[in-house]
Write a protein that holds these residues in place. Structure first.
Motif, PDB file in Angstrom:
ATOM      1  N   PHE A   1      -1.860  -2.126   0.561  1.00 51.87           N
ATOM      2  CA  PHE A   1      -0.659  -1.763  -0.182  1.00 51.87           C
ATOM      3  C   PHE A   1       0.578  -2.510   0.323  1.00 51.87           C
ATOM      4  N   GLU A   2       0.625  -2.791   1.630  1.00 52.35           N
ATOM      5  CA  GLU A   2       1.768  -3.499   2.189  1.00 52.35           C
ATOM      6  C   GLU A   2       1.818  -4.950   1.720  1.00 52.35           C
ATOM      7  N   ASN A   3       0.654  -5.561   1.523  1.00 55.08           N
ATOM      8  CA  ASN A   3       0.602  -7.004   1.252  1.00 55.08           C
ATOM      9  C   ASN A   3       0.046  -7.349  -0.116  1.00 55.08           C
ATOM     10  N   LYS A   4      -0.021  -6.375  -1.027  1.00 57.50           N
ATOM     11  CA  LYS A   4      -0.689  -6.613  -2.312  1.00 57.50           C
ATOM     12  C   LYS A   4      -0.057  -7.752  -3.108  1.00 57.50           C
ATOM     13  N   MET A   5       1.260  -7.958  -2.959  1.00 56.18           N
ATOM     14  CA  MET A   5       1.925  -9.013  -3.712  1.00 56.18           C
ATOM     15  C   MET A   5       1.572 -10.400  -3.185  1.00 56.18           C
ATOM     16  N   MET A   6       1.093 -10.483  -1.949  1.00 53.46           N
ATOM     17  CA  MET A   6       0.758 -11.776  -1.347  1.00 53.46           C
ATOM     18  C   MET A   6      -0.733 -12.080  -1.392  1.00 53.46           C
ATOM     19  N   LEU A   7      -1.515 -11.124  -1.847  1.00 51.09           N
ATOM     20  CA  LEU A   7      -2.967 -11.305  -1.877  1.00 51.09           C
ATOM     21  C   LEU A   7      -3.427 -11.710  -3.271  1.00 51.09           C
ATOM     22  N   SER A   8      -4.502 -12.470  -3.326  1.00 52.71           N
ATOM     23  CA  SER A   8      -5.085 -12.818  -4.623  1.00 52.71           C
ATOM     24  C   SER A   8      -5.748 -11.593  -5.234  1.00 52.71           C
ATOM     25  N   GLN A   9      -5.915 -11.622  -6.550  1.00 52.63           N
ATOM     26  CA  GLN A   9      -6.559 -10.502  -7.236  1.00 52.63           C
ATOM     27  C   GLN A   9      -7.975 -10.277  -6.712  1.00 52.63           C
ATOM     28  N   LEU A  10      -8.665 -11.381  -6.395  1.00 56.46           N
ATOM     29  CA  LEU A  10     -10.023 -11.265  -5.875  1.00 56.46           C
ATOM     30  C   LEU A  10     -10.041 -10.560  -4.522  1.00 56.46           C
ATOM     31  N   THR A  11      -9.062 -10.898  -3.671  1.00 56.39           N
ATOM     32  CA  THR A  11      -8.969 -10.250  -2.359  1.00 56.39           C
ATOM     33  C   THR A  11      -8.636  -8.767  -2.506  1.00 56.39           C
ATOM     34  N   VAL A  12      -7.714  -8.463  -3.409  1.00 54.58           N
ATOM     35  CA  VAL A  12      -7.352  -7.063  -3.657  1.00 54.58           C
ATOM     36  C   VAL A  12      -8.570  -6.281  -4.136  1.00 54.58           C
ATOM     37  N   LEU A  13      -9.329  -6.870  -5.049  1.00 56.11           N
ATOM     38  CA  LEU A  13     -10.534  -6.203  -5.555  1.00 56.11           C
ATOM     39  C   LEU A  13     -11.554  -6.000  -4.438  1.00 56.11           C
TER      40      LEU A  13
END
Length: 443
Positions: free
Chosen positions: A352-364
């Motif tokens: 949640f802290e870094n969601k804007m800096m992570l790729s969608q694949l990484t978030v998934l």
């Protein structure tokens, strides 16, 4: 208007739990400026739960949650926020849409009158959100998650539904006709935060405040499965709506908490979704289309021939001697589950802290790991035969995430011990899975 006050201060964060912020310090022109009050309150959630635990241990063990129940409640809270990784709140998105296109009146965002009228409007709408969640079976399928704990403590407040937000937004749209989205965005959070502290057995009676406000005493009744408690005390902050609409009940006999038919499991996806499957199975037993639809649209206790809300004739008798579900399990296994839960919680926080800096694949991928962890730990707490195999798979995923830097230790100084602990966990569960397979073949 709110520029002179730091919305992220410890004082504001703590007072937001008790609806003690003033209009002057919580009114904003732009939606982007509205603080994430719920996120800011997280340290206070933890602090108050620890305080409740300590006071409960000193006074009586009846208010102390078990590890299984507490972790299940917190896990539900974690899962309920996962949609926010991929989209804005349904309630806020729908509200902004109606405000932009259909508003009848534009109340000033910096007026105390607007702030207080929105407070009343949001709380009134919440009453009907909550009441319909108990009176319409398909919405109860989501809300039952919150009632599934057989304990009543501050961790129970975090036991939230993954799916309820997909229906609750409808009820707040009338407020969008007159009140700016920034004011609504403040009050929808404060209304939720207020309901945290009322989930406790330690606070018994608050005197005259009980006449107007929802309190622990009133909300205990709402969580009871005693017949006098069922479908009562729906209020969020104010209890006056229940008094006005005939859904108020005083606390009297000992309240027995939980669902009328306890689910007796700590498996997180089952806790969240089982009632949808239950409704589908029930609907298939009926012959007419009308009865099939009524299964979803009428009360949870409805069946053909009964009134819209059904009745309590088939409910198990509540004696007051009920013991919450919680089979015994060894201390080392408890420690294991807690440690791995904390590791998953760290990943969840980083996500949640870094969601804007992570790729969608990484978030998934990280989201999938969190869900897999909470599910696997639920299997362990339930002591299911397949727990060893699932936990082996999860430990393989953990080792892979560590290797590619997708999972950080709770403290940087613990990086080495954490890796060793995860590797040892994988080895132990793999061996247990192997011996289980050998035994199964031998049988």
């Amino acid at each position: 208007m709110a520029e002179a006050v730091d919305p992220g201060s410890a004082s504001a964060g703590f007072r937001s739990l008790f609806f003690m912020l003033t209009p002057n310090e919580s009114s904003y022109r732009d939606l982007e400026d509205v603080p994430q009050y719920v996120q800011q309150a997280t340290p206070f959630f933890v602090g108050l739960m620890v305080l409740e635990l300590v006071v409960g241990l000193l006074k009586t063990r009846s208010t102390v949650p078990t590890i299984k129940d507490g972790l299940t409640s917190v896990s539900c809270g974690m899962i309920s926020r996962i949609p926010l990784l991929f989209m804005r709140s349904c309630e806020l998105t729908a509200y902004v849409l109606v405000w932009d296109r259909y508003r009848l009146l534009e109340l000033p965002w910096d007026s105390a009158w607007t702030w207080w009228l929105t407070f009343v409007g949001v709380d009134f709408c919440y009453y009907w959100v909550h009441r319909c969640a108990h009176e319409v079976a398909i919405i109860w399928a989501s809300h039952q998650v919150h009632h599934s704990s057989e304990y009543y403590n501050l961790s129970t407040a975090l036991r939230q539904s993954l799916t309820q937000q997909f229906t609750s937004w409808i009820f707040y749209l009338p407020v969008a006709l007159v009140a700016p989205p920034t004011v609504f965005a403040v009050h929808i959070q404060l209304n939720l935060l207020y309901q945290f502290w009322i989930h406790t057995e330690l606070i018994r009676d608050l005197g005259p405040l009980e006449w107007v406000f929802n309190t622990p005493k009133h909300h205990r009744v709402h969580h009871g499965r005693n017949e006098y408690c069922i479908d009562k005390n729906y209020g969020g902050i104010l209890i006056i709506w229940d008094r006005l609409f005939g859904t108020f009940a005083e606390e009297k006999d000992k309240v027995v908490f939980g669902l009328v038919f306890p689910i007796n499991t700590f498996e997180i996806l089952y806790v969240q979704l089982h009632y949808y499957l239950n409704l589908w199975r029930r609907s298939k037993t009926y012959k007419t289309v009308g009865d099939k639809l009524s299964t979803f649209l009428k009360g949870p206790s409805w069946s053909p021939g009964k009134t819209r809300l059904g009745d309590h004739a088939d409910n198990p008798e509540v004696t007051g001697q009920e013991v919450p579900h919680g089979p015994s399990w060894p201390l080392p296994l408890r420690a294991y589950v807690v440690i791995h839960f904390l590791l998953a919680l760290g990943t969840y926080h980083d996500l949640f802290e870094n969601k804007m800096m992570l790729s969608q694949l990484t978030v998934l991928g990280m989201t999938g790991y969190v869900l897999l962890t909470l599910t696997s730990l639920g299997f362990i707490m339930d002591q299911r035969p397949t727990a060893a195999l699932l936990e082996t798979l999860r430990c393989v995923v953990m080792v892979t995430m560590q290797r590619y830097g997708c999972m950080k230790p709770l403290l940087s100084s613990l990086a080495g011990p954490t890796e060793a602990f995860v590797s040892l966990s994988l080895l132990l569960w793999a061996l247990q899975s192997f011996f289980q397979l050998l035994k199964k073949k031998a049988d």
